[in-house]
Every structure is written in structure tokens, then in C-alpha cells.
Enzyme design. Structure first.
Site, PDB file in Angstrom:
ATOM      1  N   HIS A   1       0.847  -1.123  -0.036  1.00  0.00           N
ATOM      2  CA  HIS A   1       0.129  -0.031   0.114  1.00  0.00           C
ATOM      3  C   HIS A   1       0.967   1.179  -0.169  1.00  0.00           C
ATOM      4  CE1 HIS A   1      -3.526  -2.505   1.120  1.00  0.00           C
ATOM      5  NE2 HIS A   1      -2.567  -3.354   1.763  1.00  0.00           N
TER       6      HIS A   1
ATOM      7  N   HIS B   1      -7.847  -8.435  -0.410  1.00  0.00           N
ATOM      8  CA  HIS B   1      -7.621  -9.161   0.844  1.00  0.00           C
ATOM      9  C   HIS B   1      -8.652  -9.899   1.382  1.00  0.00           C
ATOM     10  CE1 HIS B   1      -4.742  -5.556   0.558  1.00  0.00           C
ATOM     11  NE2 HIS B   1      -4.337  -5.446   1.762  1.00  0.00           N
TER      12      HIS B   1
ATOM     13  N   ASP C   1       3.418  -4.845   2.683  1.00  0.00           N
ATOM     14  CA  ASP C   1       2.303  -4.607   2.965  1.00  0.00           C
ATOM     15  C   ASP C   1       2.412  -3.055   3.244  1.00  0.00           C
ATOM     16  OD1 ASP C   1      -0.464  -4.630   3.641  1.00  0.00           O
ATOM     17  OD2 ASP C   1      -0.326  -5.872   5.268  1.00  0.00           O
ATOM     18  N   ASP C   2       2.773  -2.599   4.674  1.00  0.00           N
ATOM     19  CA  ASP C   2       2.882  -1.129   4.832  1.00  0.00           C
ATOM     20  C   ASP C   2       4.146  -1.078   5.717  1.00  0.00           C
ATOM     21  OD1 ASP C   2      -0.039  -0.126   4.397  1.00  0.00           O
ATOM     22  OD2 ASP C   2      -0.353  -2.174   5.512  1.00  0.00           O
TER      23      ASP C   2
ATOM     24  N   GLU D   1      -7.134 -12.479   6.164  1.00  0.00           N
ATOM     25  CA  GLU D   1      -6.052 -11.575   6.790  1.00  0.00           C
ATOM     26  C   GLU D   1      -6.760 -11.923   8.270  1.00  0.00           C
ATOM     27  OE1 GLU D   1      -5.442  -7.623   6.559  1.00  0.00           O
ATOM     28  OE2 GLU D   1      -3.496  -7.640   7.402  1.00  0.00           O
TER      29      GLU D   1
HETATM   30  N1  HPA Z   1      -5.173  -5.057   5.656  1.00  0.00           N
HETATM   31  C1  HPA Z   1      -6.273  -4.526   4.986  1.00  0.00           C
HETATM   32  N2  HPA Z   1      -6.393  -3.215   4.713  1.00  0.00           N
HETATM   33  C2  HPA Z   1      -5.224  -2.610   4.705  1.00  0.00           C
HETATM   34  C3  HPA Z   1      -3.916  -3.048   5.163  1.00  0.00           C
HETATM   35  C4  HPA Z   1      -3.902  -4.418   5.371  1.00  0.00           C
HETATM   36  O1  HPA Z   1      -2.883  -5.182   5.776  1.00  0.00           O
HETATM   37  N3  HPA Z   1      -3.044  -2.124   4.588  1.00  0.00           N
HETATM   38  C5  HPA Z   1      -3.424  -1.278   4.293  1.00  0.00           C
HETATM   39  N4  HPA Z   1      -4.822  -1.256   4.018  1.00  0.00           N
HETATM   40 ZN    ZN Z   2      -2.686  -5.036   2.437  1.00  0.00          ZN
END
Ligand code: HPA
Ligand code: ZN
Length: 337
Positions: free
Chosen positions: A21, A199, A280-281, A202
Site C-alpha cells: 500500500h 484482501h 504491505d505497509d 487476514e
Molecule cells: N489489510 C487491510 N487493509 C489495509 C492493509 C492491510 O494489511 N494495509 C492497508 N490497508
Molecule cells: Zn494489505
């Protein structure tokens, strides 16, 4: 164990990043610099204080801070600087191709135009291609905590720019927002010729992964950890050759796993699933691509052959055309020698 040989292999293997992201690559130092540049007030006194606040016990904890962080992104140049900083980090980790997510609704809801975000991100991606040799795809994510109607409105905003956007994804708060909520908007996106990913699994149950496959008709699954709880679903994913974009440090920091030894990457490899490693972030979870590779290699005792498999999967799971994938896979094998 992370031997010098494995460390060196990680450092030189060409890789693709498929789950990133761009707003999640906003480092605290840039958060401060952009806040000052744009006259935006943030509730922290220093970058160290910001980092100390990055303690999350679940996805929502993180998302609250992630959306707050976005408030400093105002101008096209801000989006350029954000994206360029990420690409330089990726290049240092021998990432050769990126398929990055952006969250237009995180910006349009604050009064920042869709095109402002898109123009800045894309300009940096084009510079990254020319100057760093990193090819790219850009994926527009719908925020799943918002309504179907708002997702459709975002797709409308994207329509004049469809030649610059390659796919759609689905992110934000998973629990309570199943893929079914976005079945129609994903059908429309597919009709428009866009790639589709989401997604799933998770925090959400395996049933959400099944919905993403059956209702959204996704080409890959972002995260997908909880798919392993359902043996039939796991077999289905393996047989279909679907790519899972797993994010080890994200999983740890969001308490999806209790420790790195519980990362599903090794189990997925053993099950013949096409698993990939992603950051991811990274600004929020403490590591970019190679940090993620090093963490799991240490915790799971991955072999050189498994690292090479993960690097190959990142290209074969990408939205690149076959000839580009073949070229990258050959480069992975050459680097492995
Ligand atoms: N999951 C869901 N939404 C998100 C994530 C994530 O890991 N990172 C940024 N938005
Ligand atoms: Zn993500």
C-alpha cells in the site's frame, strides 16, 4: 538460521512486490516533513514519538493510525515524494517489479482529487521505470468499510484514467465487510478490463476467501492466511495455482500470528501453494522487502531453494505478460547460481 550465504542470496535475488500500500510506506520523517510543508497539524512531537505509537493489537488499530497519517498527503508532489522514496527502498532490495495499491477514497474523502493522487504516484512510477529499472502496475483499492455505492462512485472517478490503472483490490477493515458486499462493483471492474485481487483471510474467516474466489473472481488473494484452516479450500487454491501475497512482518505486527515462527509461508510452500513475500505497509510494520525475507528465513529455517521459489513466485504471480515473466524468472535462476 540466516547464514551469510542466505543473507547474500536474499540481497541479490530479483523480486517483485505484489502487496504494497503506497500510503503505508509513509515513514515518520516524511510524515513530519509533509505536515510542515502543508501546514497540517499532527498529534506527535517527533518521529520517535510516532514510531512509539505504532503498537497494534489488530488490523483496526493500525488502520486508525494509517488513515490519520494520510492527512499530510495533499499535493501531487507529496504523492510523488512518497512513491519515489518507496521505489528507492525497493531498488536497494533488488525489487525489479512492483504492483502497488493506492487508496483513492482515503484522499477524495478529505477533498484531495483522485487525479492529484494518481498523477503524483504515476509520475514517480514512470521515473522509477526509467531511472531504477523497476516496472510497475497500479491497483486501485476500494475501502471495504465504506459502501458499495461509494465504491461505484470511485470506479466512476477512475473511468477517465483507466489506461493508467491496471487492477482493483479490496482493503481496510475485513471483519463484517465480506467480499459479497462488492460483488457487483468487481463485476463492473472486470467488464472494464481491470485485473482483480482482494484482501481475504487476514482476519476474516476462510469463507471470505471462498467468496473472493466465487463472487469477486479474484486472480490472486492478498494475505490468505486463514485459508489454511480449510483443507478443501487449500487444495482448491493449490490446484488453481492461485498466488497468495503473504506479508510476514505485517502479520506479526497486527497479531495475525503470535510470532514469526508461526508465519504460514513455509507451510504454504510445503503444501504447493504459490506463496509470495511482501511488505504491505513497511513504514508501519518495521521492514521492507528484504527485511521480510530475512525474518522468515531466520524464523522458519528456509533453504536457498525455498528462497528462489519465493522469488520466482513473485514474478509468476504478477500481472506481467508471459515473456516478461520468463525473463525475470531466468534472472532469478541466474542470481541463484
Ligand atoms: N489489510 C487491510 N487493509 C489495509 C492493509 C492491510 O494489511 N494495509 C492497508 N490497508
Ligand atoms: Zn494489505
Amino acid at each position: 538460521m540466516l547464514t551469510p550465504d542466505l543473507e547474500s542470496l536474499i540481497a541479490r535475488l530479483p523480486k517483485a512486490e505484489l502487496h504494497l500500500h503506497i500510503e503505508g510506506s509513509l515513514e515518520p520523517e516524511m510524515l513530519f516533513a509533509l505536515a510542515a510543508r502543508n501546514g497540517v497539524t499532527i498529534p506527535f512531537a517527533s518521529a520517535a514519538e510516532v514510531r512509539a505509537a505504532y503498537e497494534f493489537s489488530n488490523l483496526q488499530d493500525f488502520l486508525d493510525i494509517y488513515y490519520q497519517g494520510m492527512s499530510v498527503l495533499i499535493t501531487e508532489q507529496d504523492f510523488y515524494d512518497l512513491t519515489w522514496a518507496y521505489l528507492e527502498r525497493a531498488s536497494a532490495d533488488t525489487v525489479r517489479h512492483v504492483e502497488i495499491f493506492f487508496d483513492p477514497q482515503g484522499h477524495t474523502t478529505r477533498g484531495v482529487a483522485f487525479a492529484t493522487a494518481l498523477n503524483g504516484i504515476e509520475r514517480a512510477l514512470k521515473d522509477g521505470e526509467a531511472r531504477l529499472g523497476i516496472s510497475y502496475r497500479l491497483i486501485l483499492c476500494f475501502l471495504r468499510h465504506l459502501s458499495e455505492e461509494e465504491a461505484f462512485a470511485t470506479l466512476e472517478l477512475a473511468k477517465p484514467h483507466l489506461h493508467r490503472i491496471h487492477g482493483v483490490g479490496l482493503d481496510s477493515s475485513e471483519l463484517g465487510h465480506p467480499p459479497a458486499k462488492f460483488q457487483r462493483v468487481f463485476a463492473k471492474a472486470r467488464e472494464l478490463g481491470l485485473h482483480v485481487t482482494a484482501h481475504a483471510g487476514e482476519e476474516g474467516p476462510p469463507a471470505y476467501v471462498t467468496e473472493a474466489l466465487d463472487l469477486l473472481k479474484v486472480e490472486r488473494i492478498d494475505h490468505g492466511n486463514r485459508a489454511l484452516e480449510d483443507a478443501a479450500l487449500t487444495r482448491r487454491i493449490a490446484e488453481a495455482g492461485l498466488t497468495l501475497t503473504v506479508c510476514p512482518q505485517s502479520n506479526l505486527r497486527l497479531c495475525v500470528i503470535p510470532d514469526m515462527a508461526s508465519s504460514p509461508v513455509k507451510r504454504m510452500l510445503d503444501l504447493g501453494l504459490k506463496v509470495t513475500v511482501n511488505s504491505d505497509d513497511p513504514a508501519y510494520f518495521g521492514g521492507y522487502m528484504n527485511d521480510n525475507f530475512r525474518s522468515i528465513t531466520k524464523a522458519l529455517g528456509l533453504s536457498a531453494a525455498e528462497l528462489v521459489q519465493l522469488a520466482e513466485n513473485s514474478f509468476t504471480g504478477s500481472f506481467l505478460p508471459g515473456e516478461d515473466i520468463a525473463r525475470h524468472v531466468a534472472a532469478v535462476r541466474a542470481a541463484a547460481q
